[in-house]
Design a protein around this motif. Structure first.
Motif, short mmCIF file in Angstrom:
data_model
loop_
_atom_site.label_atom_id
_atom_site.label_comp_id
_atom_site.label_asym_id
_atom_site.label_seq_id
_atom_site.Cartn_x
_atom_site.Cartn_y
_atom_site.Cartn_z
N TYR A 123 0.81 -1.22 0.00
CA TYR A 123 0.00 0.00 0.00
C TYR A 123 0.85 1.27 0.00
CZ TYR A 123 1.22 -0.36 4.92
OH TYR A 123 1.92 -0.47 6.08
N ALA A 124 2.08 1.18 0.53
CA ALA A 124 2.88 2.39 0.66
C ALA A 124 3.22 2.97 -0.71
CB ALA A 124 4.15 2.10 1.45
N ALA A 150 -0.61 3.81 7.77
CA ALA A 150 -0.54 2.37 8.03
C ALA A 150 0.90 1.94 8.33
CB ALA A 150 -1.08 1.59 6.84
N SER A 151 1.86 2.61 7.71
CA SER A 151 3.26 2.24 7.98
C SER A 151 3.69 2.70 9.36
CB SER A 151 4.19 2.88 6.95
OG SER A 151 3.60 2.90 5.70
N VAL A 152 3.10 3.79 9.82
CA VAL A 152 3.54 4.39 11.08
C VAL A 152 2.77 3.81 12.26
CG1 VAL A 152 4.01 6.57 12.22
CG2 VAL A 152 3.91 6.48 9.73
N PRO A 197 0.57 0.75 12.70
CA PRO A 197 -0.08 -0.46 12.19
C PRO A 197 -1.31 -0.92 13.01
CG PRO A 197 2.13 -0.93 13.02
CD PRO A 197 1.99 0.55 13.00
N TRP A 198 -1.25 -0.79 14.32
CA TRP A 198 -2.41 -1.21 15.12
C TRP A 198 -3.60 -0.33 14.82
CZ3 TRP A 198 -3.26 -5.56 17.55
CH2 TRP A 198 -2.16 -6.34 17.94
N VAL A 208 -9.35 -0.23 9.56
CA VAL A 208 -9.83 -1.03 8.44
C VAL A 208 -10.98 -1.93 8.90
CG1 VAL A 208 -9.23 -2.88 6.85
CG2 VAL A 208 -7.70 -0.94 7.10
N LEU A 248 -14.82 -1.71 7.54
CA LEU A 248 -15.48 -2.85 6.93
C LEU A 248 -16.77 -3.18 7.64
CD1 LEU A 248 -12.34 -5.04 6.33
CD2 LEU A 248 -13.74 -3.95 4.59
N THR A 281 -10.41 5.87 3.98
CA THR A 281 -9.42 5.01 4.61
C THR A 281 -8.12 5.02 3.82
OG1 THR A 281 -11.20 3.59 5.30
CG2 THR A 281 -9.00 2.71 5.50
N ARG A 282 -8.27 4.92 2.51
CA ARG A 282 -7.07 4.91 1.67
C ARG A 282 -6.30 6.21 1.83
NH1 ARG A 282 -6.12 7.11 -3.00
NH2 ARG A 282 -8.29 7.51 -3.52
N PHE A 340 -3.04 4.74 3.47
CA PHE A 340 -2.19 4.14 2.46
C PHE A 340 -1.40 5.19 1.69
CE2 PHE A 340 -5.80 0.90 2.58
CZ PHE A 340 -5.22 0.26 3.65
N GLY A 341 -0.59 4.71 0.79
CA GLY A 341 0.31 5.60 0.07
C GLY A 341 1.54 5.89 0.92
N ALA A 342 2.36 6.80 0.43
CA ALA A 342 3.56 7.16 1.18
C ALA A 342 3.22 8.21 2.23
CB ALA A 342 4.62 7.70 0.22
N VAL A 343 4.05 8.30 3.25
CA VAL A 343 3.85 9.34 4.25
C VAL A 343 4.30 10.67 3.64
CG1 VAL A 343 4.39 10.08 6.59
CG2 VAL A 343 4.36 7.66 6.03
N ARG A 398 5.41 11.27 10.42
CA ARG A 398 6.39 10.17 10.42
C ARG A 398 6.60 9.55 11.78
NH1 ARG A 398 8.50 9.61 5.63
NH2 ARG A 398 8.76 11.44 4.31
N HIS A 399 6.39 10.34 12.82
CA HIS A 399 6.73 9.83 14.16
C HIS A 399 5.53 9.70 15.07
CE1 HIS A 399 10.98 9.99 13.31
NE2 HIS A 399 10.76 11.14 12.71
#
Lengths: 685, 525
Positions: free
Chosen positions: A193-194, B375-377, B379-380, B386, B390, B437-438, B442-445, B451-452
């Motif tokens: 997704y990133a 989502a990368s930063v 995850p929980w 998500v 849903l 949500t996307r 999602f995607g890049a930060v 970031r933190h």
């Protein structure tokens, strides 16, 4: 051992595997966040950069063992079920699991239960068998990914949902699986997704499927209205009875309500099985990791629609115009898919359009009333298309994430195992004689031909698409494995994949070659194994079709069948040859063709411009409407009325405030006026 | 204990409020602890009600009635009507009573993150509101119901007005006046009904009001229904909601979405359909239409939002449209689905507001374009969001579907076209939910501030956990939740069927229509 008690475990084992893998992922998350600060997380997730996370993975390394173990166990149970089923009398081949009451509301009673019969057993064997192989392959393919455990959690969850879909006894249970596989597809397409665009592709897939699912729901409402039940056997049985009554009275089969229900369900299938008009999500779905494309977007999930129609074959058979619609949609989709695959440069997109096209063939088979051929092609396609996708994955892996056919070439020496197995897959796909795809596709075309009438036109389309199939298959083989390398061999060291990945390829290659034995044509004078195995389930639909045709199913003479066999062999061989020779030394021929007919090339490359059309004519206007509603109607009109009425009250209050002057005389005047008014009213009343 | 269980349940939060009030102002921790404990004990009592409840009968259970009248309502027409303190629970209120009990400790815990100023007052108002809400669902005296109805309104006025966002005064005044206007009209209906039937006992009222002539029923129904429709809020009375939600603090939004809106649909079911079945039948086409339009309208509205909280508020309009659509389908599936969807919306939208609150606390913005790649930063957080999305989008196996499916089926049977219109909500719901949500996850930060961001804390995970459990539990075994409500819903269905039969008989032109009507009434009985 009684399989009935074990049936739920076929579904529950992968589900449990998924939960364990998710747990392992959660554990590994803590390690990852400690090792790699969050600031890097986004950038590192990009699969394009090879960061090997396998070293500091810890417990997540257990995930493939868990997932593959769950799959192996589920496959073993499926085989056990199959064996037990085989030992039963043909009419009694049905094993019911214990059920569980989900919902009771008035007449609506929904039970979750599982049924293993020849049809669901066939599907279950394919799902767990091919699924197991793809799981093993993934253990190698995803090795360097930081979401290793998560990947297996999703993959196992997918298998659980898919098994739920094919084993459920009720339309609701089936729908749980139906949307469940859609969810996993969403999660797996957007796995990286990133990068951004995979997330968009995932969303597109989910929403396009949702459009189909809305029709599915409408179909289920109509069916509940007609039969007062959502049980699949009640629906199939009820439809068969109604059709028989109607045919005996000289009607065509189903009531218009049932025909509408069938159409709605078919539109639901168009979403899941990527048919016109809802196929546009599938090519984009290639954004997911390649094993996902193999498992979900080729071998299993996209065949759910075929399964549903076959399961409810009397309902469909009784509605001739729905059958015709299905056949036309199938043929047209086969043509669009095959023609678009001709010019794709991305190896996965070739395979994606090829899948769209092959699914079209299957719906053509359904529409021609040959439900068994559709399932036959489902099975063989699962073998050879999974093989091709996995082979493509192996190529992509060996080429350091290169997917452009124009930048490959000459890989047969560097990747011998992948090359040989890929050849088997391409040969089966293009329908070269005696391979699995040859028999199943030929059967579909022969049955379509046999129906006659307008179906001849569909047969012509089918043959045309078959020619294109042979052409693009061998174009793909030639561009990948032949000619001189067109990649930068200084930096890219193409290499063969490890045994974890090549072993599944070999097994699938074997199956792709011999899979045709399941359904040899009548002229070979051997029994059609699959047709016999599915016999009881297909019988009601066949009876209805026979009655519609005056007692007999459309049939071809032996001479006719032989000539069709020879014709399709010739077509496959000729066009395979053409495709191969045009591209064996590189894509130069295509450059010429593109220069000669640039518009046609773009037209085909964009799949006839359908996706762009949706963007312009549907998505755009809806967004505009949403904007207008939000800004003009809601904020201005409705809320304006609300605030306006408040303002009105305020104005009235401000004006009437002047009445409260504090002077006794003016109050007295108002009292007199009021009293007079009231007495007038009394006098009149 | 059981004789006073409901009294305790209703007033325990008030007791907690008093305790918080006498705690010294500086001891914020103690205040928070008391608030949490009070709501936890209340939750235990609510669960006790759940376990004691006999799901096989439609009768009122765990009744608590004062021996003496509370006061006497003077009347122009006859003697005054004695008003009693009457509490009770039946299948119609059971789910909401229990859910209110469960939700409040979660809300209390969530306030720890975002309420830092005037904590004491905040907690007091929260607890007073809980008493008001529980009272609304438990009151079996019409006047008492009305009193609780208004009591629950006032705390929110302060919660939004003091602790809200920048535009809070506008939002506060708007929703207060809007709902108050509805309530006052309802008050006229309440008094008229009590004078007419000479009692304020809800059970007796329900038994007698159904025999009123249809014109009277329609007027009374209208006076009640307007207040409820505003509270739900039903399209086109929804515009206060988005403003209120946008300005409210997280916990206020959770309570507003989780419980307060349900007071509207609860009222429509008990006092609208249950008391005036004739009028409900007459009004059903209008309500079904507004419900179905609301589903689509709310979804389209949500698609155009850039503020996450406003988006969730618009989705509430859409989801509450499902509830109204189901209730006014007036069949077993619609009523049951509507009932379950009330609970579902509380769970899912409550979760959504909690989650939106969490990123607001971290970033002090809710604009969609300020996020991306979370989502990368976190995850929980991503997993929870998500799942919630849903559930809200009605994925089978999760709670939303278990309510939506019967609602749509019921609506489809009652009126095919409104059913079809509502079905489009299935698609558009996915569009705005997955789309936002996307954009968040999602995607890049893209924004360096993101970031933190720390992932969910243990406290935050604790707040969402009970609701996540409900998401799965309701989704996999809705029968457990709908079973106990069935006898009460069947009782309502019987009234509706009787009204339907007599309406059909009255429509017959023959002189025997009346006897026929009586006959069908007997048959229906």
């Amino acid at each position: 051992m009684d399989v009935r008690e074990l049936l739920w475990w076929i579904v529950l084992l992968p589900l449990a595997g998924s939960l364990v893998c998710a747990f392992l992922h959660a554990l590994s998350l803590r390690g990852q966040l400690q090792n790699a600060p969050a600031s890097h997380a986004g950038a590192h997730d990009d699969h394009g950069q090879h960061h090997d996370h396998s070293q500091n993975r810890g417990l997540a390394g257990l995930a493939p063992w868990v997932a593959c173990g769950a799959m192996a166990a589920a496959f073993a149970l499926s085989v056990l079920g199959f064996l037990q089923l085989r030992d039963l009398e043909q009419a009694e081949r049905a094993l019911h699991s214990p059920t569980w009451r989900w919902l009771t509301l008035g007449d609506l009673r929904v039970d979750f239960g599982l049924l293993l019969d020849p049809l669901s057993s066939t599907m279950t064997l394919v799902i767990t068998g091919v699924g197991f192989l793809i799981h093993v392959y993934s253990a190698g393919y995803m090795h360097a990914d930081r979401g290793y455990a998560k990947f297996f959690a999703y993959l196992n969850l997918f298998v659980a949902a898919m098994l739920m879909l094919v084993l459920s006894t009720s339309l609701i249970g089936l729908f749980v699986g139906w949307e469940g596989v859609g969810l996993c597809s969403y999660l797996l397409i957007g796995f990286w997704y990133a990068k951004g665009w995979p997330a968009q592709a995932a969303q597109k897939a989910f929403i396009t499927n949702r459009v189909g699912d809305a029709f599915f729901l409408a179909g289920s409402f109509l069916l509940f209205d007609a039969f007062g039940s959502l049980d699949l056997s009640v629906i199939a049985g009820g439809a068969a009875l109604q059709a028989q009554d109607s045919l005996a009275a000289g009607g065509s089969g189903a009531s218009s309500q049932l025909a509408l229900a069938a159409l709605c369900l078919f539109l639901g299938c168009c979403g899941k099985s990527a048919q016109l008009p809802l196929f546009t999500w599938l090519p984009d779905a290639m954004a997911g990791p390649t094993p996902v494309s193999a498992l979900i977007h080729a071998a299993t999930m996209v065949t759910s629609g075929l399964y549903l129609v076959t399961r409810l074959n009397p309902l469909f058979a009784a509605s001739p115009w729905v059958m015709t619609t299905m056949a036309c949609v199938g043929a047209l989709t086969a043509l669009i898919g095959a023609s678009s695959a001709l010019v794709q440069r991305d190896i996965k997109r070739v395979l994606a359009y090829s899948t769209v096209s092959q699914l079209g063939y299957m719906f053509l088979a359904l529409g021609a009333g040959s439900f068994g051929s559709a399932i036959f092609h489902v099975v063989t396609h699962a073998f050879f298309k999974a093989l091709l996708f996995l082979g493509a994955g192996s190529v992509i892996h060996g080429m350091h994430e290169e997917q452009d056919l124009y930048k490959m070439g000459g890989l047969r020496r560097a990747m011998p195992r992948t090359y040989v197995t890929f050849l088997a897959g391409a040969a089966a796909l293009s329908g070269l004689p005696l391979l699995s795809g040859f028999f199943s596709k030929d059967e579909i075309l022969a049955r379509t031909f046999a129906v006659g009438g307008w179906y001849w036109l569909l047969w012509v389309i089918g043959i045309g698409a078959a020619a294109m199939t042979a052409f693009y298959s061998w174009r793909m083989v030639a561009l990948t494995f032949f000619g001189t390398p067109r990649y930068d061999s200084q930096h890219v060291h193409a290499h063969e994949s490890g045994a974890l990945m090549t072993t599944p390829l070999m097994v699938l290659a074997f199956l792709s070659i011999v899979g045709g034995l399941l359904g040899l044509p009548e002229v070979f004078h051997v029994p059609h194994v699959l047709e016999g195995w599915l016999g009881e389930i297909l019988r009601p639909g066949k009876q209805i079709l026979a009655a519609q045709h005056g007692g007999d199913l459309p049939h071809l003479s032996h001479a006719g069948e032989w000539s069709l066999l020879l014709l399709s062999s010739a077509v496959a061989l000729v066009f395979a040859h053409l495709g191969f020779h045009a591209f064996k030394s590189g894509p130069a021929a295509e450059e010429q063709a593109r220069r000669r007919a640039p518009q046609l090339h773009t037209f085909l490359g964009n799949a006839w411009g359908i996706d762009a059309g949706y963007g312009r004519w549907i998505v755009g206007p809806i967004r505009l409407v949403a904007f207008v509603i939000s800004v003009v109607i809601d904020a201005f009109a409705i809320d304006g009325l609300v605030n306006g009425s408040a303002a009105l009250v305020r104005e009235i209050a401000r004006n009437s405030r002047r009445l409260a002057t504090g002077r006794l005389a003016s109050y007295a005047l108002w009292i007199v006026a009021g009293a007079t008014a009231i007495s007038f009213v009394w006098m009149i009343a | 204990m059981t004789t006073h269980l409901l009294t305790w349940l209703t007033f325990l939060p008030l007791l907690g409020a008093l305790l918080v009030l006498i705690t010294p102002s500086q001891q914020v921790k103690a205040q928070r602890a008391i608030g949490l404990i009070a709501s936890l004990v209340t939750a235990v009592l609510a669960l006790r009600v759940w376990t004691l409840f006999d799901g096989s009968t439609a009768s009122i259970q765990l009744r608590a009635q004062g021996a003496e009248p509370w006061f006497t309502l003077p009347s122009f027409v006859g003697q005054g009507v004695p008003i009693y303190f009457r509490l009770g629970v039946d299948g119609i209120s059971l789910l909401m009573v229990t859910f209110t009990g469960i939700l409040m400790p979660i809300v209390m815990l969530s306030t720890w993150g975002h309420v830092t100023a005037r904590v004491k007052e905040f907690l007091v108002w929260m607890l007073v509101m809980e008493t008001g809400m529980l009272g609304v669902f438990l009151a079996f005296d019409l006047v008492l119901f009305y009193v609780f109805w208004e009591v629950s309104l006032i705390p929110l006025y302060f919660l939004v007005g003091i602790w809200g966002g920048t535009n809070r005064l506008y939002a506060t005044v708007k929703f207060f006046l809007y709902t108050l206007a509805g309530s006052l009209i309802m008050l006229v209906g309440v008094i008229a009904l009590i004078w007419r039937l000479n009692t304020s006992d809800v059970v007796q009222l329900a038994n007698q009001a159904m025999h009123l002539d249809s014109a009277t029923q329609l007027w009374l129904f209208a006076s009640f229904a307007l207040a409820f429709a505003i509270k739900v809020p039903l399209f086109p009375f929804h515009t206060w909601l988005a403003d209120a939600h946008t300005e409210a603090p997280t916990s206020g939004s959770v309570v507003l979405a989780g419980v307060l809106l349900k007071m509207g649909t609860y009222g429509l079911l008990r006092f609208g359909i249950g008391m005036f079945p004739h009028a409900a039948l007459d009004a059903a086409p209008v309500f079904m239409a507004l419900g179905a339009i609301g589903i689509l309208y709310g979804a389209l509205l949500a698609m155009a939002q850039n503020d996450l909280k406003r988006l969730v508020a618009c989705s509430s309009v859409s989801h509450m449209g499902y509830v109204v659509l189901g209730l006014f389908a007036l069949n077993a599936q619609g009523l049951g689905g509507g009932m379950l969807q009330m609970l579902n919306h509380g769970v899912s939208t409550g979760l959504l507001f909690l989650l939106v609150g969490m990123i607001y606390e971290r970033r002090h913005t809710r604009q969609l374009d300020q996020f991306g790649g979370l989502a990368s930063v976190m995850p929980w957080f991503a997993a929870c969001l998500v799942l919630t999305v849903l559930s809200s989008a009605g994925l089978p196996g999760l709670n939303g579907f278990a309510g939506e499916y019967p609602i749509l089926l019921g609506a489809f049977q009652a009126n095919r076209w409104w059913g079809v219109l509502a079905l489009t909500g299935v698609v558009f719901g996915a569009v705005y939910l997955l789309g936002s949500t996307r954009r968040v996850l999602f995607g890049a930060v893209t924004h360096s501030e993101n970031r933190h961001l720390p992932d969910m804390s243990l406290r935050e995970l604790t707040t969402v956990l009970p609701l996540v459990v409900l998401v799965f539990w309701i989704g996999l075994n809705p029968d457990r939740f709908l079973g106990p409500t069935q006898p009460s819903l069947e009782l309502i269905m019987q009234r509706v069927e009787r009204a339907r039969a007599s309406a059909a008989a009255a429509a017959l032109p023959s002189p025997h229509a009346q006897t026929l009507g009586a006959l069908t009434q007997e048959l229906a009985r």
